[in-house]
Write a protein that holds these residues in place. Structure first.
Motif, short mmCIF file in Angstrom:
data_model
loop_
_atom_site.label_atom_id
_atom_site.label_comp_id
_atom_site.label_asym_id
_atom_site.label_seq_id
_atom_site.Cartn_x
_atom_site.Cartn_y
_atom_site.Cartn_z
N GLU A 1 -0.63 -5.74 8.60
CA GLU A 1 0.04 -6.44 7.51
C GLU A 1 -0.15 -5.66 6.20
OE1 GLU A 1 1.91 -9.14 7.71
OE2 GLU A 1 1.60 -9.35 9.87
N LYS A 2 0.82 -5.79 5.30
CA LYS A 2 0.77 -5.07 4.03
C LYS A 2 0.07 -5.86 2.93
CE LYS A 2 4.92 -2.33 4.98
NZ LYS A 2 6.30 -1.99 4.52
N LYS A 3 -0.31 -7.08 3.22
CA LYS A 3 -1.11 -7.88 2.30
C LYS A 3 -2.16 -8.61 3.12
CE LYS A 3 1.75 -8.84 -1.78
NZ LYS A 3 2.93 -8.00 -1.58
N GLY A 4 -3.19 -9.09 2.41
CA GLY A 4 -4.24 -9.84 3.08
C GLY A 4 -5.60 -9.20 3.03
N LEU A 5 -5.72 -8.03 2.39
CA LEU A 5 -7.01 -7.35 2.28
C LEU A 5 -8.00 -8.21 1.50
CD1 LEU A 5 -8.59 -4.56 2.60
CD2 LEU A 5 -7.84 -4.13 0.26
N PRO B 1 0.82 -1.22 0.00
CA PRO B 1 0.00 0.00 0.00
C PRO B 1 0.86 1.27 0.00
CG PRO B 1 -0.69 -1.55 1.71
CD PRO B 1 0.62 -2.04 1.20
N VAL B 2 0.19 2.40 -0.17
CA VAL B 2 0.86 3.69 -0.15
C VAL B 2 1.41 3.98 1.25
CG1 VAL B 2 -1.21 5.03 0.46
CG2 VAL B 2 0.60 6.08 -0.94
N ARG B 3 2.38 4.86 1.32
CA ARG B 3 2.95 5.25 2.61
C ARG B 3 3.26 6.73 2.63
NH1 ARG B 3 8.87 2.26 2.16
NH2 ARG B 3 9.84 3.71 0.70
N ALA B 4 3.51 7.25 3.83
CA ALA B 4 3.85 8.66 3.97
C ALA B 4 5.26 8.90 3.42
CB ALA B 4 3.78 9.08 5.43
#
Length: 408
Positions: free
Chosen positions: A278-282, A190-193
């Protein structure tokens, strides 16, 4: 007339020197001429009707490089003739040109909506790179503008013009793997700051105009790298400029999921993020119960369709199924084929000439970008979101609804 009947042919057929007549040409302006624009320019100028007349960018070195290569492409098309490419720093000056028929928007994502709406108002047809929009409301504004001003709008989801992706979607949509239960999409994070430190702005770059409608932040070379850098710029990683890999590659791969499921005018009704940040799993759940997941299922930048009778897996590198012969199967007479485009760029040009909607129309691009943008929101908020695709609003969630647009 005295010699009998005659036939009117396009100017590029009549001209013995291979040149297009002025009236037959589709004159193009390119907005944004970074790394992606060079290959895209060659693909679009490969369509015989097109000619590049103008380009714009806030980086004067990249603009000079594009001008040289576009004029070379023009000369090749004109059999040694010439067509100069005029250059601008501000895209609004390019849009004022009455001789520009269509624009190709290759600027970073945070500029797409404003440029596309302005282009539609100026009467230009539009090719816009994916992901089409940075937020859901910006995407809807782009749809409204294209419809209001009757513009032909192609989004750069070019996998829809690749045989294997189209065939995979046709196999799924026509029931060849049985009842679909799950779609697994593996793309990056996903996107980040953005926490990059400030650096001095190069003299060849108008940084204020690069930032444009986004909240201001200081220059860093990773966001707009110098022309010598061979890699991809990293603005797409960061909030306010891009949407991370969720939108960058997701705009390709979630798009294939949407197409196969017949959701080009809709989308999931629920987004459930994973626990523990987590960064995956949506999980994205459609009204019919089908689940599309953002998950590492074993292959990168690829889509897996699971059905009651088999599975299909597809990427740019492979196309396979556990059902023997399925990947080469011809559709039957009672099957429903999908829109067939064998060349994404010629499809746009043909749609301009016929005033029809191309394979990746603005509504399609918007719905795919919405899936990606809402996925980022679910990861950010770390809680389930209930979504109404028809109203394009979250249900009983004012905080999430405020995130459908960004501050300018």
């Amino acid at each position: 007339l005295a010699t009998g009947a005659f036939t009117i042919l396009p100017g590029h057929v009549l001209a013995g020197n291979g040149k297009l007549s002025f009236n037959d040409r589709i004159n193009l302006g390119f907005i944004g001429v970074g790394k992606q624009s060079i290959g895209l320019m060659r693909s679009i100028t490969g369509c015989p009707e097109t000619m590049v007349l103008a380009a714009c960018d806030v980086d004067s070195k990249k603009l000079a490089r594009f001008k040289e290569q576009a004029e070379k492409a023009n000369a090749e098309k004109l059999n040694g003739g010439s067509q100069e490419v005029d250059t601008y720093e501000n895209y609004r000056e390019l849009l004022e040109r009455k001789d520009i028929d269509a624009v190709v928007i290759v600027a970073p994502d945070h500029w797409h909506a404003m440029m596309a709406v302005d282009a539609a108002k100026a009467g230009k047809d539009i090719y816009c790179e994916k992901p089409m929009a940075l937020t859901v409301e910006e995407g809807r504004a782009m749809v409204h503008a294209a419809r209001k001003y009757n513009r032909v709008f192609q989004t750069g989801n070019m996998q829809r013009s690749w045989r294997n992706f189209r065939h995979a979607c046709e196999m799924v949509s026509n029931g060849y793997i049985g009842e679909v239960t799950e779609v697994n999409v593996n793309v990056g994070d996903p996107v980040r700051a953005c926490e990059l430190p400030a650096q001095p702005v190069p003299e060849y770059l108008n940084w204020n105009l690069w930032v444009g409608p986004s909240m201001f932040r200081a220059y860093h070379k990773d966001l707009s790298p110098p022309i010598e850098y061979r890699g991809w710029p990293q603005w797409r990683r960061y909030r306010d400029f891009g949407g991370g890999s969720i939108t960058d590659w997701g705009a390709h791969m979630f798009d294939i999921g949407q197409w196969a499921l017949g959701m080009d005018n809709s989308g999931p009704v629920e987004f459930i993020p994973p626990e523990n940040r987590e960064k995956k799993g949506l999980k994205m759940i459609y009204a019919n119960g089908i689940v599309m997941k953002h998950v590492a299922w074993g292959e990168g930048n690829a889509v897996q369709f699971l059905g009651s009778e088999g599975k299909i897996e597809v990427s740019r590198q492979f196309y396979r199924s556990d059902i023997e012969g399925l990947t080469e199967l011809e559709l039957k007479g009672n099957d429903t084929p999908l829109y067939r485009s064998d060349n994404h760029y010629q499809d746009w040009v043909d749609a301009i000439k016929s005033r029809t909607r191309p394979v990746s129309d603005v509504e399609t691009g918007h719905r795919t970008a919405s899936v990606c943008n809402i996925a980022n929101m679910a990861y950010d908020l770390e809680r389930p979101l209930k979504w109404s695709p028809s109203h394009e609003q979250f249900i009983d969630d004012d905080d999430a609804n405020r995130m459908l647009i960004r501050p300018f």
